[in-house]
Design a protein around this motif. Sequence first.
Motif, PDB file in Angstrom:
ATOM      1  N   ARG A 156      55.568   6.164 -13.622  1.00 24.33           N
ATOM      2  CA  ARG A 156      56.364   6.944 -14.563  1.00 24.33           C
ATOM      3  C   ARG A 156      56.008   8.418 -14.493  1.00 24.33           C
ATOM      4  N   GLY A 209      57.125   9.839 -22.063  1.00 23.66           N
ATOM      5  CA  GLY A 209      57.367   9.247 -20.747  1.00 23.66           C
ATOM      6  C   GLY A 209      57.503  10.286 -19.661  1.00 23.66           C
ATOM      7  N   PRO A 223      59.016   3.565 -21.301  1.00 24.41           N
ATOM      8  CA  PRO A 223      58.499   4.709 -20.537  1.00 24.41           C
ATOM      9  C   PRO A 223      57.174   5.236 -21.085  1.00 24.41           C
ATOM     10  N   GLU A 226      54.464   2.820 -19.892  1.00 25.34           N
ATOM     11  CA  GLU A 226      54.227   3.032 -18.462  1.00 25.34           C
ATOM     12  C   GLU A 226      53.423   4.307 -18.233  1.00 25.34           C
TER      13      GLU A 226
END
Length: 331
Positions: A156, A209, A223, A226
């Motif tokens: 990400r 994110g 996100p 991640e």
Amino acid sequence: MKRLFSLMLAFLLFSTAPACAEILTTNGGVTLDTADLPYCTTDAGAPVVWYISDISPESLVMMYDTLAIDLPGKVGVKMSTGESERSNYLRPELIADLVHSVKGTIVECNTAYGGNRASTAMHRQQAKDNGLLDVAELDILDEEESMELPIEGGRRIKVDYVGSHFANYDSFLVLTHFKGHAMAGFGGAIKNISIGFGSSMGKVWIHSGGTKTSGGIWGEQDPFLEAMADAAKGVNDAMGGNIVYISVLNRLSVDCDCDGNPTEPDMHDIGILASLDPLAIDQAAIDLVYAMPDSASLVQRIESRNGLYTLAAGEQNGLGSRHYQMAQVNK
């Protein structure tokens, strides 16, 4: 001399393959079969997660010694300083002996959401109120802004923004209070080295994110999870092995230590974990929580935020191993 003896004993224990524990009895008196822990394995190639049920200053030092790693140079002890005196941060009387044993400096970064730790002066005062300045010096890592860490294999984000004082340390002891979290579902070692090491700007970067470095911290959930796993990989890789992880599973509230008025825990304490692998130690903590008969509230918090996805993301980016060997330390 006592310290040297402990290290020699730990080396002897660690230099031979540890015997996987079969039966554990937790601090709260729950007996469980490790074969029932989903990611626990007898595979000798899996990282070891050490467990002790006793939660005490002596056990914390013992767990560090069991890892058989003498952290070099200037050691930062990364932990939450707690949003208020009511927060469930690890208490000074519990951690002092461990911090002193590594000659550590407590390190933390300012928040990105306001509160009592939004500026260095406020943060230092809160840490003093919480008794942590009686334990060791405190270094607010982002007091002088941020520095970049590259993230190899980040899915990400490709860069992490940590407090600039990060570069002043040769090694880190990541001392985590495992608990729930209002946004991440749970707060473990991965959160401690991602959001925790993130500067105020870096926290916004992770929460969004990787889409912004200022403004509100709200962003899309997956996100964010991640990015958190990616940032953890950046930190872990940057230390080149000079980083160890100890997690205390007590006061298991659904709320984070960043909450100044957390929900009272409604489950029993579990114990202490130690490992060289941040993903393995978090997975082991999750497995233990899920195995407890009184963990429904915490499990609901984790699953309502899709918190387990952080572990999957960490496996995918190469942060560590979800499968682990469980070895028991006896006091």
